[in-house]
Design a protein around this motif. Structure first.
Motif, PDB file in Angstrom:
ATOM      1  N   HIS A 139     -13.750   2.626  -6.393  1.00 58.91           N
ATOM      2  CA  HIS A 139     -13.132   2.936  -7.674  1.00 58.91           C
ATOM      3  C   HIS A 139     -14.092   2.613  -8.810  1.00 58.91           C
ATOM      4  CE1 HIS A 139      -9.299   3.412  -5.613  1.00 58.91           C
ATOM      5  NE2 HIS A 139      -8.822   3.908  -6.741  1.00 58.91           N
ATOM      6  N   SER A 140     -13.816   3.189  -9.949  1.00 59.82           N
ATOM      7  CA  SER A 140     -14.620   2.931 -11.142  1.00 59.82           C
ATOM      8  C   SER A 140     -14.236   1.592 -11.766  1.00 59.82           C
ATOM      9  CB  SER A 140     -14.419   4.048 -12.163  1.00 59.82           C
ATOM     10  OG  SER A 140     -13.119   3.965 -12.714  1.00 59.82           O
ATOM     11  N   PHE A 141     -15.081   1.124 -12.657  1.00 59.97           N
ATOM     12  CA  PHE A 141     -14.800  -0.096 -13.405  1.00 59.97           C
ATOM     13  C   PHE A 141     -13.482   0.054 -14.176  1.00 59.97           C
ATOM     14  CE2 PHE A 141     -19.113  -0.633 -12.308  1.00 59.97           C
ATOM     15  CZ  PHE A 141     -19.519  -1.947 -12.558  1.00 59.97           C
ATOM     16  N   VAL A 142     -13.268   1.231 -14.754  1.00 55.98           N
ATOM     17  CA  VAL A 142     -12.046   1.489 -15.527  1.00 55.98           C
ATOM     18  C   VAL A 142     -10.817   1.406 -14.627  1.00 55.98           C
ATOM     19  CG1 VAL A 142     -10.794   3.215 -16.882  1.00 55.98           C
ATOM     20  CG2 VAL A 142     -13.232   2.847 -17.284  1.00 55.98           C
ATOM     21  N   ASP A 143     -10.906   1.991 -13.431  1.00 60.73           N
ATOM     22  CA  ASP A 143      -9.784   1.925 -12.485  1.00 60.73           C
ATOM     23  C   ASP A 143      -9.449   0.476 -12.125  1.00 60.73           C
ATOM     24  OD1 ASP A 143      -9.693   4.706 -12.360  1.00 60.73           O
ATOM     25  OD2 ASP A 143     -10.933   4.808 -10.552  1.00 60.73           O
ATOM     26  N   ILE A 144     -10.478  -0.316 -11.892  1.00 65.99           N
ATOM     27  CA  ILE A 144     -10.273  -1.719 -11.532  1.00 65.99           C
ATOM     28  C   ILE A 144      -9.646  -2.470 -12.702  1.00 65.99           C
ATOM     29  CG2 ILE A 144     -11.421  -3.884 -10.877  1.00 65.99           C
ATOM     30  CD1 ILE A 144     -13.542  -2.059  -9.432  1.00 65.99           C
ATOM     31  N   ALA A 145     -10.149  -2.206 -13.905  1.00 65.47           N
ATOM     32  CA  ALA A 145      -9.601  -2.858 -15.101  1.00 65.47           C
ATOM     33  C   ALA A 145      -8.128  -2.512 -15.281  1.00 65.47           C
ATOM     34  CB  ALA A 145     -10.403  -2.448 -16.340  1.00 65.47           C
ATOM     35  N   THR A 146      -7.790  -1.253 -15.076  1.00 58.37           N
ATOM     36  CA  THR A 146      -6.398  -0.809 -15.215  1.00 58.37           C
ATOM     37  C   THR A 146      -5.520  -1.488 -14.169  1.00 58.37           C
ATOM     38  OG1 THR A 146      -7.109   1.312 -16.109  1.00 58.37           O
ATOM     39  CG2 THR A 146      -4.873   1.207 -15.197  1.00 58.37           C
ATOM     40  N   PHE A 147      -5.967  -1.493 -12.938  1.00 61.09           N
ATOM     41  CA  PHE A 147      -5.196  -2.106 -11.863  1.00 61.09           C
ATOM     42  C   PHE A 147      -4.947  -3.589 -12.129  1.00 61.09           C
ATOM     43  CE2 PHE A 147      -5.219  -4.567  -7.895  1.00 61.09           C
ATOM     44  CZ  PHE A 147      -4.069  -4.079  -7.306  1.00 61.09           C
ATOM     45  N   MET A 148      -5.957  -4.293 -12.612  1.00 63.43           N
ATOM     46  CA  MET A 148      -5.858  -5.734 -12.815  1.00 63.43           C
ATOM     47  C   MET A 148      -5.310  -6.106 -14.193  1.00 63.43           C
ATOM     48  SD  MET A 148      -9.254  -7.098 -10.852  1.00 63.43           S
ATOM     49  CE  MET A 148      -8.820  -8.798 -11.145  1.00 63.43           C
ATOM     50  N   SER A 149      -5.111  -5.110 -15.042  1.00 63.70           N
ATOM     51  CA  SER A 149      -4.626  -5.342 -16.412  1.00 63.70           C
ATOM     52  C   SER A 149      -5.550  -6.279 -17.188  1.00 63.70           C
ATOM     53  CB  SER A 149      -3.198  -5.903 -16.407  1.00 63.70           C
ATOM     54  OG  SER A 149      -2.315  -4.991 -15.810  1.00 63.70           O
ATOM     55  N   ILE A 150      -6.854  -6.012 -17.066  1.00 58.71           N
ATOM     56  CA  ILE A 150      -7.846  -6.776 -17.817  1.00 58.71           C
ATOM     57  C   ILE A 150      -8.810  -5.805 -18.494  1.00 58.71           C
ATOM     58  CG2 ILE A 150      -7.687  -8.842 -16.367  1.00 58.71           C
ATOM     59  CD1 ILE A 150     -10.235  -7.988 -14.947  1.00 58.71           C
ATOM     60  N   GLU A 151      -9.624  -6.319 -19.387  1.00 61.38           N
ATOM     61  CA  GLU A 151     -10.582  -5.497 -20.123  1.00 61.38           C
ATOM     62  C   GLU A 151     -11.777  -5.131 -19.245  1.00 61.38           C
ATOM     63  OE1 GLU A 151      -9.973  -4.410 -23.245  1.00 61.38           O
ATOM     64  OE2 GLU A 151      -8.037  -5.423 -23.078  1.00 61.38           O
ATOM     65  N   LYS A 152     -12.367  -3.977 -19.529  1.00 60.34           N
ATOM     66  CA  LYS A 152     -13.512  -3.503 -18.752  1.00 60.34           C
ATOM     67  C   LYS A 152     -14.684  -4.489 -18.760  1.00 60.34           C
ATOM     68  CE  LYS A 152     -16.530   0.438 -18.016  1.00 60.34           C
ATOM     69  NZ  LYS A 152     -17.790   0.286 -18.710  1.00 60.34           N
ATOM     70  N   PRO A 153     -15.014  -5.143 -19.893  1.00 60.16           N
ATOM     71  CA  PRO A 153     -16.111  -6.115 -19.839  1.00 60.16           C
ATOM     72  C   PRO A 153     -15.863  -7.260 -18.846  1.00 60.16           C
ATOM     73  CG  PRO A 153     -15.639  -5.542 -22.115  1.00 60.16           C
ATOM     74  CD  PRO A 153     -14.553  -4.921 -21.270  1.00 60.16           C
ATOM     75  N   SER A 154     -14.605  -7.630 -18.669  1.00 57.36           N
ATOM     76  CA  SER A 154     -14.277  -8.663 -17.679  1.00 57.36           C
ATOM     77  C   SER A 154     -14.532  -8.153 -16.271  1.00 57.36           C
ATOM     78  CB  SER A 154     -12.820  -9.101 -17.821  1.00 57.36           C
ATOM     79  OG  SER A 154     -12.597  -9.672 -19.083  1.00 57.36           O
ATOM     80  N   VAL A 155     -14.213  -6.884 -16.034  1.00 59.67           N
ATOM     81  CA  VAL A 155     -14.474  -6.277 -14.720  1.00 59.67           C
ATOM     82  C   VAL A 155     -15.979  -6.211 -14.480  1.00 59.67           C
ATOM     83  CG1 VAL A 155     -14.296  -4.166 -13.347  1.00 59.67           C
ATOM     84  CG2 VAL A 155     -12.334  -4.966 -14.656  1.00 59.67           C
ATOM     85  N   THR A 156     -16.722  -5.844 -15.510  1.00 53.22           N
ATOM     86  CA  THR A 156     -18.180  -5.766 -15.382  1.00 53.22           C
ATOM     87  C   THR A 156     -18.738  -7.110 -14.929  1.00 53.22           C
ATOM     88  OG1 THR A 156     -18.292  -4.062 -17.082  1.00 53.22           O
ATOM     89  CG2 THR A 156     -20.326  -5.264 -16.622  1.00 53.22           C
ATOM     90  N   LYS A 157     -18.277  -8.185 -15.532  1.00 54.03           N
ATOM     91  CA  LYS A 157     -18.730  -9.527 -15.165  1.00 54.03           C
ATOM     92  C   LYS A 157     -18.345  -9.857 -13.721  1.00 54.03           C
ATOM     93  CE  LYS A 157     -18.549 -14.290 -16.775  1.00 54.03           C
ATOM     94  NZ  LYS A 157     -18.016 -15.230 -17.750  1.00 54.03           N
ATOM     95  N   LEU A 158     -17.096  -9.550 -13.345  1.00 57.75           N
ATOM     96  CA  LEU A 158     -16.637  -9.798 -11.978  1.00 57.75           C
ATOM     97  C   LEU A 158     -17.481  -9.029 -10.963  1.00 57.75           C
ATOM     98  CD1 LEU A 158     -12.749  -9.538 -12.409  1.00 57.75           C
ATOM     99  CD2 LEU A 158     -14.026 -11.593 -11.785  1.00 57.75           C
ATOM    100  N   VAL A 159     -17.682  -7.750 -11.238  1.00 60.14           N
ATOM    101  CA  VAL A 159     -18.414  -6.893 -10.295  1.00 60.14           C
ATOM    102  C   VAL A 159     -19.867  -7.336 -10.187  1.00 60.14           C
ATOM    103  CG1 VAL A 159     -19.258  -4.550  -9.885  1.00 60.14           C
ATOM    104  CG2 VAL A 159     -16.861  -4.919 -10.479  1.00 60.14           C
ATOM    105  N   HIS A 160     -20.490  -7.688 -11.303  1.00 60.63           N
ATOM    106  CA  HIS A 160     -21.888  -8.128 -11.242  1.00 60.63           C
ATOM    107  C   HIS A 160     -22.040  -9.360 -10.348  1.00 60.63           C
ATOM    108  CE1 HIS A 160     -23.678  -5.156 -13.723  1.00 60.63           C
ATOM    109  NE2 HIS A 160     -23.047  -5.514 -14.831  1.00 60.63           N
ATOM    110  N   LYS A 161     -21.094 -10.287 -10.427  1.00 59.30           N
ATOM    111  CA  LYS A 161     -21.133 -11.469  -9.566  1.00 59.30           C
ATOM    112  C   LYS A 161     -20.951 -11.073  -8.104  1.00 59.30           C
ATOM    113  CE  LYS A 161     -21.279 -15.812  -8.499  1.00 59.30           C
ATOM    114  NZ  LYS A 161     -22.537 -16.547  -8.539  1.00 59.30           N
ATOM    115  N   LEU A 162     -20.048 -10.140  -7.833  1.00 51.27           N
ATOM    116  CA  LEU A 162     -19.821  -9.688  -6.453  1.00 51.27           C
ATOM    117  C   LEU A 162     -21.034  -8.937  -5.903  1.00 51.27           C
ATOM    118  CD1 LEU A 162     -16.089  -8.583  -6.776  1.00 51.27           C
ATOM    119  CD2 LEU A 162     -16.973 -10.644  -5.648  1.00 51.27           C
ATOM    120  N   VAL A 163     -21.728  -8.202  -6.769  1.00 53.35           N
ATOM    121  CA  VAL A 163     -22.973  -7.536  -6.363  1.00 53.35           C
ATOM    122  C   VAL A 163     -24.015  -8.594  -6.017  1.00 53.35           C
ATOM    123  CG1 VAL A 163     -24.919  -6.141  -7.186  1.00 53.35           C
ATOM    124  CG2 VAL A 163     -22.579  -5.376  -7.623  1.00 53.35           C
ATOM    125  N   GLU A 164     -24.123  -9.591  -6.887  1.00 52.60           N
ATOM    126  CA  GLU A 164     -25.079 -10.683  -6.683  1.00 52.60           C
ATOM    127  C   GLU A 164     -24.835 -11.387  -5.346  1.00 52.60           C
ATOM    128  OE1 GLU A 164     -25.308 -14.939  -8.796  1.00 52.60           O
ATOM    129  OE2 GLU A 164     -25.678 -13.283 -10.181  1.00 52.60           O
TER     130      GLU A 164
END
Length: 139
Positions: free
Chosen positions: A48-73
């Protein structure tokens, strides 16, 4: 206190201790509950896209970006270009896919202990009630 107030008070009293204990359970995997939620979402629903994840979790896209970057790391997820070059899709890596299965097994006793003494029928009812409340709030 009204029945509605008592319901939400009990929810609040359960939520923070649950999340704190879940984070303790996830510590060996270097994860927090929000990161675990992303991994579960990707396992259950695929890339899914960052936007899809943000919508599902009811959080802002920048928060998803931070979460995903850590998971990539950590090597748990990967990102690839979507149909639109501006969009990135997030998907579980092979390691992440295996890890989700391992964590589910690890968390099973924790969930069973948390729900000890609660009949399955009541768990099903509570699940439906919480889903309905979520729908009502998000209308």
């Amino acid at each position: 206190m009204t029945i509605e107030q008592e319901f939400f008070n009990q929810y609040r009293l359960m939520y923070r201790p649950f999340i704190n204990q879940l984070n303790v359970q996830l510590e060996p995997y270097q994860l927090y509950s929000s990161q675990w939620a992303v991994l579960r979402f990707l396992k259950d629903r695929g890339p899914h896209s960052f936007v899809d994840i943000a919508t599902f979790m009811s959080i802002e896209k920048p928060s998803v970006t931070k979460l995903v970057h850590k998971l990539v790391e950590l090597g748990y997820v990967e990102t690839v270009a979507g149909k639109d070059k501006r969009e990135k899709l997030v998907h579980l890596s092979a390691h992440g896919d295996e890890l989700v299965q391992e964590i589910k097994l690890h968390l099973s006793p924790f969930f069973e202990q948390a729900l000890a003494g609660v009949p399955e029928q009541e768990i099903e009812i509570a699940t439906k009630v919480l889903a309905r409340i979520c729908m009502n709030i998000n209308q």
